[in-house]
Scaffold this motif. Structure first.
Motif, PDB file in Angstrom:
ATOM      1  N   LEU A 193       0.841  -1.206   0.000  1.00  0.00           N
ATOM      2  CA  LEU A 193       0.000   0.000   0.000  1.00  0.00           C
ATOM      3  C   LEU A 193       0.875   1.254   0.000  1.00  0.00           C
ATOM      4  N   CYS A 245      -4.654   6.591   5.705  1.00  0.00           N
ATOM      5  CA  CYS A 245      -3.839   5.854   6.668  1.00  0.00           C
ATOM      6  C   CYS A 245      -2.528   6.602   6.881  1.00  0.00           C
ATOM      7  N   CYS A 257       0.607   4.218   5.521  1.00  0.00           N
ATOM      8  CA  CYS A 257       0.878   3.983   4.093  1.00  0.00           C
ATOM      9  C   CYS A 257       0.412   5.133   3.200  1.00  0.00           C
ATOM     10  N   HIS A 266      -5.148   1.756   8.632  1.00  0.00           N
ATOM     11  CA  HIS A 266      -5.709   0.472   8.207  1.00  0.00           C
ATOM     12  C   HIS A 266      -5.489  -0.527   9.337  1.00  0.00           C
ATOM     13  N   CYS A 268      -2.275  -2.142   8.643  1.00  0.00           N
ATOM     14  CA  CYS A 268      -1.091  -1.316   8.910  1.00  0.00           C
ATOM     15  C   CYS A 268      -0.784  -1.256  10.407  1.00  0.00           C
TER      16      CYS A 268
HETATM   17 ZN   LIG Z   1      -2.250   1.765   5.697  1.00  0.00          ZN
END
Ligand SMILES: [Zn+2]
Length: 234
Positions: free
Chosen positions: A64, A109, A112, A137, A140
């Motif tokens: 990502l 996010c 990322c 996320h 993440c």
């Molecule tokens: Zn992320």
């Protein structure tokens, strides 16, 4: 105990089914139903899924981040870690989108830089657009926990190496240790101009290995010659 668990799981399953959206990632549901303790909410099921699959989360978070690339003008710098969002230590992965100057705002996010959708998912399965209350996320978060504390995942990493020492090929001891192939102080010293997010791979599986303690001690002694402070376990 088993009766208690059955009863709690029955209630949790009822709550989960009640709260489950019409569209829900099938692997997450399968995972949730196989848990010893059934998660009662869809979001908890998602978090539990990624927490149990740190290697998958590591791969996805880096993929990502590759879609976002680094913001123009960004370079890896250290800071206070409090007000500016800069990492306070070279042991913390560099994350431009957590820095105040490059943050993409609500619904993105901070690790990322990509949009976050319902339930912290990375794809808009529901066609509802980004969730503006979300800043991470779920995958993440799991990747971050893995990157910043890889020694907690020694069992997963041992399995990846078929329980053989990555250095000598000998059977791994119970006390085997997680090691960064390229030590993080060298990443900072020699690779810090590498494009982001390629840098993140130094915190992920590509740079992690499990070795026996005797090998680790020898490696640390060698590294101590090339820097002042002693090798710290990860
Ligand atoms: Zn992320």
């Amino acid at each position: 105990m088993s009766d208690l668990r059955e009863e709690k799981n029955r209630r949790a399953l009822a709550r989960l089914q009640n709260a489950l959206p019409a569209i829900f990632p099938a692997p997450v549901l399968t995972h949730a139903l196989a848990r010893r303790w059934t998660p009662a909410m869809p979001r908890r099921a998602v978090d539990s899924y990624w927490g149990t699959h740190p290697l998958r989360a590591d791969r996805l978070a880096r993929a990502l981040a590759a879609r976002s690339g680094a913001p123009p003008g960004w370079t890896w710098q250290l800071g206070s870690g409090r007000t500016d969002g800069l990492p306070a230590s070279l042991r913390i992965p560099p994350t431009p989108y957590r820095e105040r100057a490059y943050a993409r705002g609500p619904g993105s996010c901070c690790l990322c830089g990509q949009p976050v959708y319902r339930l912290g998912w990375h794809l808009d399965l529901w066609d509802q657009g980004p969730n503006r209350n979300a800043a991470w996320h779920a995958a993440c978060v799991a990747a971050w926990v893995f990157w910043t504390g890889p020694s907690d995942y020694v069992r997963v990493l041992k399995r990846l190496q078929s329980r053989r020492c990555a250095e000598t090929g000998a059977r791994l001891w119970r006390a085997a240790e997680v090691d960064h192939r390229v030590p993080l102080f060298r990443v900072w010293r020699e690779h810090r101009d590498l494009a982001w997010p390629a840098l993140l791979a130094f915190w992920g599986v590509p740079n992690l290995r499990v070795i026996n303690p005797d090998v680790h001690a020898a490696k640390c002694a060698a590294e101590a010659d090339s820097r002042r402070r002693p090798c710290v376990p990860v």
